[in-house]
Every structure is written in structure tokens, then in C-alpha cells.
Design an enzyme around this catalytic site. Structure first.
Site, PDB file in Angstrom:
ATOM      1  CD  GLU A  85      -5.400   0.071  -5.028  1.00  0.00           C
ATOM      2  OE1 GLU A  85      -4.203   0.353  -5.262  1.00  0.00           O
ATOM      3  OE2 GLU A  85      -5.878  -1.052  -5.259  1.00  0.00           O
ATOM      4  CD  GLU A 138      -2.734  -3.894 -10.022  1.00  0.00           C
ATOM      5  OE1 GLU A 138      -1.748  -4.608 -10.252  1.00  0.00           O
ATOM      6  OE2 GLU A 138      -2.771  -3.044  -9.114  1.00  0.00           O
TER       7      GLU A 138
HETATM    8  O1  G3I Z   1       4.992  -9.606   4.142  1.00  0.00           O
HETATM    9  C1  G3I Z   1       6.383  -9.360   3.943  1.00  0.00           C
HETATM   10  C2  G3I Z   1       7.119  -9.566   5.202  1.00  0.00           C
HETATM   11  O2  G3I Z   1       7.035 -10.925   5.551  1.00  0.00           O
HETATM   12  C3  G3I Z   1       8.571  -9.129   5.009  1.00  0.00           C
HETATM   13  O3  G3I Z   1       9.243  -9.229   6.208  1.00  0.00           O
HETATM   14  C4  G3I Z   1       8.639  -7.697   4.494  1.00  0.00           C
HETATM   15  C5  G3I Z   1      10.051  -7.253   4.204  1.00  0.00           C
HETATM   16  O4  G3I Z   1      10.059  -6.163   3.301  1.00  0.00           O
HETATM   17  O5  G3I Z   1       7.908  -7.602   3.307  1.00  0.00           O
HETATM   18  C6  G3I Z   1       6.557  -7.923   3.487  1.00  0.00           C
HETATM   19  O6  G3I Z   1       5.882  -7.817   2.301  1.00  0.00           O
HETATM   20  C7  G3I Z   1       5.659  -6.518   1.796  1.00  0.00           C
HETATM   21  C8  G3I Z   1       4.161  -6.255   1.791  1.00  0.00           C
HETATM   22  O7  G3I Z   1       3.897  -5.040   1.122  1.00  0.00           O
HETATM   23  C9  G3I Z   1       3.583  -6.176   3.195  1.00  0.00           C
HETATM   24  O8  G3I Z   1       4.161  -5.133   3.913  1.00  0.00           O
HETATM   25  C10 G3I Z   1       6.215  -6.513   0.386  1.00  0.00           C
HETATM   26  O9  G3I Z   1       7.622  -6.593   0.417  1.00  0.00           O
HETATM   27  C11 G3I Z   1       5.777  -5.252  -0.334  1.00  0.00           C
HETATM   28  O10 G3I Z   1       6.138  -5.347  -1.709  1.00  0.00           O
HETATM   29  C12 G3I Z   1       4.288  -5.092  -0.231  1.00  0.00           C
HETATM   30  O11 G3I Z   1       3.918  -3.934  -0.913  1.00  0.00           O
HETATM   31  C13 G3I Z   1       2.536  -3.779  -1.141  1.00  0.00           C
HETATM   32  C14 G3I Z   1       2.270  -3.827  -2.631  1.00  0.00           C
HETATM   33  O12 G3I Z   1       0.887  -3.591  -2.867  1.00  0.00           O
HETATM   34  C15 G3I Z   1       2.627  -5.151  -3.253  1.00  0.00           C
HETATM   35  O13 G3I Z   1       2.251  -5.180  -4.585  1.00  0.00           O
HETATM   36  C16 G3I Z   1       2.117  -2.442  -0.580  1.00  0.00           C
HETATM   37  O14 G3I Z   1       2.244  -2.474   0.850  1.00  0.00           O
HETATM   38  C17 G3I Z   1       0.668  -2.138  -0.966  1.00  0.00           C
HETATM   39  O15 G3I Z   1       0.360  -0.822  -0.627  1.00  0.00           O
HETATM   40  C18 G3I Z   1       0.509  -2.300  -2.473  1.00  0.00           C
HETATM   41  O16 G3I Z   1      -0.841  -2.090  -2.791  1.00  0.00           O
HETATM   42  C19 G3I Z   1      -1.144  -2.170  -4.200  1.00  0.00           C
HETATM   43  C20 G3I Z   1      -2.563  -2.698  -4.320  1.00  0.00           C
HETATM   44  O17 G3I Z   1      -2.682  -3.923  -3.654  1.00  0.00           O
HETATM   45  C21 G3I Z   1      -2.978  -2.850  -5.779  1.00  0.00           C
HETATM   46  N1  G3I Z   1      -2.814  -1.595  -6.491  1.00  0.00           N
HETATM   47  C22 G3I Z   1      -1.469  -1.004  -6.390  1.00  0.00           C
HETATM   48  C23 G3I Z   1      -1.101  -0.793  -4.913  1.00  0.00           C
HETATM   49  C24 G3I Z   1       0.218  -0.076  -4.773  1.00  0.00           C
HETATM   50  O18 G3I Z   1       1.259  -0.835  -5.307  1.00  0.00           O
END
Ligand code: G3I
Length: 376
Positions: free
Chosen positions: A286, A176
Site C-alpha cells: 500500500e 492489521e
Molecule cells: O461505502 C460507503 C458508501 O456507501 C458511502 O456512501 C460513503 C460515504 O462517505 O462511504 C463509503 O465508504 C467509504 C469507503 O472507503 C469506500 O469509499 C468509507 O467511508 C471510508 O472510510 C473508506 O475508506 C477506506 C479505508 O480503507 C477504510 O478503512 C479507504 O478508501 C481505503 O483506502 C482504506 O484502505 C486501507 C486498507 O484497506 C488497509 N490499510 C490502510 C488503508 C488506508 O486506510
């Protein structure tokens, strides 16, 4: 496990066969029905078999899902030939503290893939998001110097790619990096990325060079979303052309495929034609198709016939196109396994974006896709 009528019938038939064999020499006809016959009478062809002549088929996973003791693990083994870590290979997961790597979750996914004869896509090495602050800022909160930023990037990429050299076959080296939502097409790169601010656009070039040095055999990808819109695909095209013209080692472009039920077929085809002219491999990295026409549409928590109809139209169109381009598309990965777990869900608004439902059973749209492939 869902016990349906046909499974009960199969169980009964099996018991009958065992009983008969132990009681007589009579030749018993094979009464077993295929294990996967659904109530509808339709046989489920696992996705990896359905698409085996075309491309690898993958899913993004969490470590909890990569466990054969769970329904998710069993579903992964049955349907998918490739996995991607949804989060645990990102920079902030692997090296949250400078110099201290946390490998356990990523190792677990890699081991699961090895045990089950699956490929692993590595996601991702260089990104402005989900990266630790120390990669960008000093103790005063100021951006790092170009030299330090590049040295740290090189160290991270070299360490991660070297560790998984024999196990990860493709890396999203840069994720990105292009500016989004710029229909005029004036701003090329995402200038609010700390990587861009510290180094300029050549951080992209450097990342690919570091990755290639660490693993001469891995396939190296640039990965982005909204890639099928004219303003963004042209930027991606120009950037990848620049890399190739400068002999930077890039093998492919990842189209994330966070598409909509009303995504335009022409946009996908035009993009694939354009990227084909760069002589690169394409992976859909994805894929997920939420059921709504727009973000304004009211949310629902129950899957209904309208959603099913929309997804049948969208997924059959999309796979029809992807099959047409299977000479350049080498992997199609869903950003999840089934509708129970997706980054798209919001409270009161479920996205239902996959071919498998919340219990990991094939949805009606699955059978439409299956029919499409069988009829080609
Ligand atoms: O790791 C923390 C954890 O310590 C905490 O307790 C918890 C509380 O909410 O959050 C955890 O982090 C989360 C992480 O996923 C792991 O579960 C984040 O808040 C959350 O924002 C994060 O979201 C991920 C997102 O990328 C972040 O940008 C999604 O799971 C994941 O599916 C998404 O994937 C992205 C690709 O990498 C790139 N392309 C877009 C795609 C969708 O957004």
C-alpha cells in the site's frame, strides 16, 4: 489527454510521413518520436517495464478506475502489472448481509485484470475494520461464541477464495492484527479486535488454514502498517515465527508502506533483514508517501518545489532499498494510481503521494526513480 509540444510535433511528423508515402517512392526516415516523450525531452518508461527485472508493480483501484474508457484505465494498463481492490473485496463489501454475497464490483476488477494481463492481489479476508457487524455480534449486540465466529470466518474465506481461485494470486489473509503504538512492546495483539476477543490470537492461524484449503496455490500474506518500527516489526516477527513453527501455511508478509518523506532508511533495511530471516516473501502492499514532514505541518492544495524535492529524496531512497531486496520482494503496490485520488487527502490538505500527478502524468520524482533504476 494532455497535448504537449512533442505530441503535436509527432502528429505533424506522422501526417508528413503518410502524405509522403502516398506521393512518392522516396525512402522516408523514421521521424516518429516516442509517444511518451515529455516536454522535458525525457522518455517515460512505464513502471511495469522499468521494474520488470525486479518485482511486479501494482496499484489499488476502484471499479470506476478499472475501465479502459477512462484515463485511469489506460494508465493502469500502461504502467501496472498488478491491481488490488481498494475497498470492494473487503468483508463488508462482499458479504454485508450474512449469506448474501455481492460480487459485481470485485468481478469487474478481476475481469479488467484478466483482459489486461494483470495480476490481482486480494485485499482482505480477515480484518477488525470494514467487516459487517454480523461477523462479530448477535442480535443483542453481544460478541458471538468462538465456534460460531470461526464457522462464519471459514465460510467467508472459503467462498471468496474459491470464487477467485484462478484469478487472485495473493491474498491479504489477515490484516492489521498486531497492537500498534506500544513502544514498550508489551501488548502483542490488537486486543480490541472482535476477532481477538471472540477467539484469541489463533483466529490468525485458522484464517490461514481456511485460505490454504480453498486455494493451495495462492500466496498467503499477513499485512500490516507501521511494520518498520522496532516495536511493531518484532511483534510481527514473533507472530509469523509462531505460525511457521506450527506449520500454519503463510507465504509472506505485506508491509503496507504508508511511509513518510522522512522515513528512516535504516528502519526499512532492518525490517527487511529481520523478515528475510523468516524465509518468507515480502510485498509492499500500500505504498504512498505524502508530501508533509508531519501531521502538524500546514496543509497545501498546490504541489510545490519543496514537496517535489522531499519526494525525490524519499522515493529514490525507498526504491534503492527495495531494489536491494528484490530477491525477497515480489510486488510493490501503490495505494492508488495518481494524486487525484487518495485516502490521505483532507479538505485544504492534499497529500500528492504518488509518482503520477492529478492528471496521471509523471511527476519530476518519477524521472528521478526512472534514472535510479536505469543506473543500477
Ligand atoms: O461505502 C460507503 C458508501 O456507501 C458511502 O456512501 C460513503 C460515504 O462517505 O462511504 C463509503 O465508504 C467509504 C469507503 O472507503 C469506500 O469509499 C468509507 O467511508 C471510508 O472510510 C473508506 O475508506 C477506506 C479505508 O480503507 C477504510 O478503512 C479507504 O478508501 C481505503 O483506502 C482504506 O484502505 C486501507 C486498507 O484497506 C488497509 N490499510 C490502510 C488503508 C488506508 O486506510
Amino acid at each position: 489527454m494532455k497535448i504537449n509540444k512533442s505530441k503535436l510535433w509527432a502528429l505533424g511528423a506522422s501526417v508528413l510521413i503518410i502524405w509522403s508515402c502516398s506521393n512518392s517512392e522516396e525512402v522516408i526516415p523514421d521521424l516518429n518520436v516516442p509517444e511518451d516523450e515529455e516536454d522535458t525531452g525525457e522518455v517515460v518508461i512505464p513502471l511495469k517495464e522499468l521494474f520488470e527485472d525486479y518485482f511486479e508493480i501494482g496499484a489499488a483501484v476502484t471499479p470506476q478506475q478499472a475501465d479502459l474508457g477512462t484515463a485511469h484505465g489506460q494508465t493502469l494498463r500502461k504502467h501496472f502489472s498488478s491491481i488490488t481492490a481498494e475497498n470492494v473485496m473487503k468483508p463488508d463489501a462482499l458479504q454485508r448481509v450474512k449469506g448474501q454475497y455481492t460480487w459485481s464490483s470485485a468481478d469487474q476488477l478481476v475481469q479488467f485484470a484478466k483482459d489486461n494481463n494483470m495480476l490481482v492481489r486480494g485485499h482482505c479476508l480477515t480484518w477488525h475494520s470494514q467487516s459487517p457487524d454480523w461477523m462479530f455480534y448477535d442480535e443483542n449486540g453481544d460478541l458471538l461464541s468462538r465456534e460460531l465466529a470461526l464457522a462464519q470466518l471459514e465460510e467467508h474465506i472459503t467462498t471468496v477464495v474459491t470464487r477467485y481461485k484462478d484469478d487472485v494470486y495473493a491474498w491479504d489473509v489477515v490484516n492489521e492484527a498486531m497492537f500498534d503504538w506500544d513502544p514498550a512492546g508489551v501488548i502483542e495483539y490488537r486486543e480490541d479486535s472482535p476477532w481477538y476477543q471472540m477467539i484469541g490470537e489463533t483466529y490468525i492461524d485458522s484464517a490461514f488454514v481456511y485460505a490454504r484449503r480453498a486455494d493451495p496455490n495462492a500466496k498467503l500474506f499477513y499485512n500490516d502498517y507501521n511494520s518498520i518500527f522496532s516495536w511493531k516489526r518484532n511483534k510481527i516477527y514473533n507472530m509469523v515465527k509462531r505460525l511457521k513453527d506450527n506449520n500454519i501455511p503463510i507465504d509472506g508478509i505485506g508491509l503496507q508502506g504508508h511511509w513518510m518523506v522522512n522515513t528512516s532508511e535504516a528502519d526499512i533495511r532492518t525490517t527487511l533483514d529481520l523478515f528475510r530471516s523468516l524465509d518468507v516473501e515480502i510485498q509492499i502492499t500500500e505504498l504512498d508517501i505524502p508530501v508533509y514532514l508531519s501531521s502538524d505541518e500546514p496543509g497545501a492544495t498546490v504541489y510545490n518545489d519543496t514537496f517535489s524535492f522531499r519526494q525525490k529524496m524519499a522515493y529514490t531512497m525507498i526504491f534503492d532499498v527495495l531494489l536491494d531486496y528484490s530477491d525477497i520482494i515480489t510486488n510493490v503496490t501503490f495505494w492508488g494510481i495518481g494524486d487525484d485520488h487518495t485516502w490521505l487527502d483532507q479538505p485544504g490538505r492534499k497529500a500528492f503521494p504518488f509518482l503520477l500527478d492529478e492528471e496521471l502524468n509523471p511527476k519530476p520524482v518519477y524521472f528521478e526513480v526512472q534514472k535510479l533504476v536505469q543506473n543500477r
